[in-house]
Scaffold this active site. Sequence first.
Site, mmCIF file in Angstrom:
data_model
loop_
_atom_site.group_PDB
_atom_site.id
_atom_site.type_symbol
_atom_site.label_atom_id
_atom_site.label_comp_id
_atom_site.label_asym_id
_atom_site.label_seq_id
_atom_site.Cartn_x
_atom_site.Cartn_y
_atom_site.Cartn_z
ATOM 1 N N TRP A 90 54.922 47.263 63.173
ATOM 2 C CA TRP A 90 56.297 47.751 63.269
ATOM 3 C C TRP A 90 56.326 49.182 63.837
ATOM 4 O O TRP A 90 56.964 50.069 63.281
ATOM 5 C CB TRP A 90 56.973 47.690 61.910
ATOM 6 C CG TRP A 90 57.133 46.317 61.328
ATOM 7 C CD1 TRP A 90 56.388 45.198 61.606
ATOM 8 C CD2 TRP A 90 58.086 45.908 60.339
ATOM 9 N NE1 TRP A 90 56.825 44.129 60.858
ATOM 10 C CE2 TRP A 90 57.868 44.537 60.068
ATOM 11 C CE3 TRP A 90 59.088 46.570 59.658
ATOM 12 C CZ2 TRP A 90 58.622 43.815 59.151
ATOM 13 C CZ3 TRP A 90 59.846 45.852 58.739
ATOM 14 C CH2 TRP A 90 59.615 44.495 58.493
ATOM 15 N N ALA A 130 47.876 47.343 75.872
ATOM 16 C CA ALA A 130 48.030 46.004 75.303
ATOM 17 C C ALA A 130 49.203 45.292 75.950
ATOM 18 O O ALA A 130 50.104 45.916 76.517
ATOM 19 C CB ALA A 130 48.244 46.068 73.789
ATOM 20 N N TYR A 131 49.192 43.982 75.857
ATOM 21 C CA TYR A 131 50.352 43.164 76.183
ATOM 22 C C TYR A 131 51.077 42.947 74.862
ATOM 23 O O TYR A 131 50.545 42.312 73.955
ATOM 24 C CB TYR A 131 49.906 41.829 76.783
ATOM 25 C CG TYR A 131 51.041 40.967 77.302
ATOM 26 C CD1 TYR A 131 51.248 40.813 78.667
ATOM 27 C CD2 TYR A 131 51.903 40.302 76.433
ATOM 28 C CE1 TYR A 131 52.283 40.026 79.151
ATOM 29 C CE2 TYR A 131 52.935 39.522 76.906
ATOM 30 C CZ TYR A 131 53.124 39.376 78.263
ATOM 31 O OH TYR A 131 54.157 38.603 78.734
ATOM 32 N N THR A 132 52.300 43.468 74.711
ATOM 33 C CA THR A 132 52.958 43.488 73.402
ATOM 34 C C THR A 132 54.235 42.664 73.308
ATOM 35 O O THR A 132 54.855 42.626 72.253
ATOM 36 C CB THR A 132 53.295 44.940 73.009
ATOM 37 O OG1 THR A 132 54.141 45.516 74.011
ATOM 38 C CG2 THR A 132 52.022 45.774 72.869
ATOM 39 N N ILE A 165 42.044 47.523 83.315
ATOM 40 C CA ILE A 165 41.062 47.214 82.266
ATOM 41 C C ILE A 165 40.520 45.795 82.373
ATOM 42 O O ILE A 165 39.500 45.475 81.752
ATOM 43 C CB ILE A 165 41.639 47.454 80.857
ATOM 44 C CG1 ILE A 165 42.774 46.471 80.548
ATOM 45 C CG2 ILE A 165 42.086 48.899 80.685
ATOM 46 C CD1 ILE A 165 43.210 46.486 79.091
ATOM 47 N N LEU A 215 52.588 54.607 72.180
ATOM 48 C CA LEU A 215 51.576 55.276 71.359
ATOM 49 C C LEU A 215 50.734 56.206 72.217
ATOM 50 O O LEU A 215 50.408 57.321 71.790
ATOM 51 C CB LEU A 215 50.689 54.240 70.670
ATOM 52 C CG LEU A 215 49.542 54.799 69.831
ATOM 53 C CD1 LEU A 215 50.053 55.703 68.707
ATOM 54 C CD2 LEU A 215 48.685 53.662 69.264
ATOM 55 N N TYR A 252 50.368 36.011 71.237
ATOM 56 C CA TYR A 252 50.130 37.448 71.097
ATOM 57 C C TYR A 252 49.097 37.723 70.010
ATOM 58 O O TYR A 252 48.105 38.426 70.241
ATOM 59 C CB TYR A 252 51.434 38.174 70.783
ATOM 60 C CG TYR A 252 51.240 39.610 70.350
ATOM 61 C CD1 TYR A 252 50.762 40.560 71.240
ATOM 62 C CD2 TYR A 252 51.523 40.004 69.041
ATOM 63 C CE1 TYR A 252 50.563 41.874 70.836
ATOM 64 C CE2 TYR A 252 51.332 41.318 68.637
ATOM 65 C CZ TYR A 252 50.848 42.251 69.538
ATOM 66 O OH TYR A 252 50.640 43.546 69.133
ATOM 67 N N LYS A 266 45.121 39.120 70.461
ATOM 68 C CA LYS A 266 44.689 40.365 69.811
ATOM 69 C C LYS A 266 43.527 40.098 68.855
ATOM 70 O O LYS A 266 42.577 40.888 68.776
ATOM 71 C CB LYS A 266 45.860 40.994 69.062
ATOM 72 C CG LYS A 266 46.960 41.533 69.962
ATOM 73 C CD LYS A 266 46.505 42.700 70.823
ATOM 74 C CE LYS A 266 46.315 43.963 69.999
ATOM 75 N NZ LYS A 266 45.955 45.127 70.864
ATOM 76 N N ASP A 280 49.162 43.622 62.952
ATOM 77 C CA ASP A 280 49.347 42.752 61.791
ATOM 78 C C ASP A 280 49.498 41.287 62.193
ATOM 79 O O ASP A 280 49.340 40.389 61.364
ATOM 80 C CB ASP A 280 50.595 43.190 61.009
ATOM 81 C CG ASP A 280 51.859 43.180 61.858
ATOM 82 O OD1 ASP A 280 51.807 43.659 63.003
ATOM 83 O OD2 ASP A 280 52.906 42.700 61.385
#
Length: 314
Positions: free
Chosen positions: A161, A71-73, A35, A11, A136, A140, A113
């Site tokens: 998604w 982020a950790y995704t 961060i 992103l 996760y 978040k 989500d």
Amino acid sequence: MIWLIGCNGMLGKEVAKQLDEGKFNWIGTDKEVDITDPTALADFEKSVESSSYLKTDTLDKHINWIINCSAYTNVDKAEEDTELATKLNTEGPLNIARLARRIGAKLIHISTDYVFNGNGTSPYTEDMPKDPLGVYGKTKADGEDLIQKEMNQYYILRTAWLYGFKGKNFVYTMTNLMNSHDSIKVVNDQKGTPTCAVDLAAVILKIIEKSDKATEAFGKHSAPSFGIYHFTNGGETNWHEFACEIYKLGKKHNRITQTCTVNPCTTEEYGAKVQRPAYSVLCKEKICKELKIKLPDWKVSLEKFIKSDNFGCN
């Protein structure tokens, strides 16, 4: 001045591209500014005031917007790597929020989500209770809570998604598998909505533009209200239907050159390590009304993505 954190992620790279195209005054950082270290964040902010970091000569060196795309995704790995997931998804956003509040900057933070348990049957609104299933989602959700406690001038954007031109994502994974296998299995019992990073990045910039325009007009234009918003593309589907659409469009635009059968299966049959939300469709009425936008249907955005000259350019 806009500070884009996580500028090298999927992103982040799309946001950076659109910031350049819109000739915004911005600066980007990734892993080189940690961060999870408040001092590193503060030192970087101070360095911007007089540094050579800036891409263009400008009198405005004050950071008045921070976009956090970091982020950790990795949903599966987060179950084992809880400490790092917590640092990046919970502690990091808190550190960023504290700095933003101290310097008077507005914050746009990307969430997910996965803060919901997926037991619903109708689109989740922003004010519904959070109940994440795994590490996760919990990290978040905790990050959201800490931002809200720390500051008032924030926009938390929950999405789902997500796929984009840079980095790994479901569309690229499916395309590669379909070009190398005669058949594949994809789960059909998880519902949600795909989101193209191009569309999410455009909404992020629209929030900034509307807010800045309202500030410059001294009340003649209304800025978007601070708070939590949901954004995905329009419609809903499941992973199997998503994969079938990728196959259809991939064949149409010559991204997939061999025949592959896309078979449905249940999550249990697939053998996922971590429980995912079975239903994670997000209600977007709030952001559509606030920004006066119409959502592109997920199939429309997917076709634009697949036929783009930028497809596959990592």
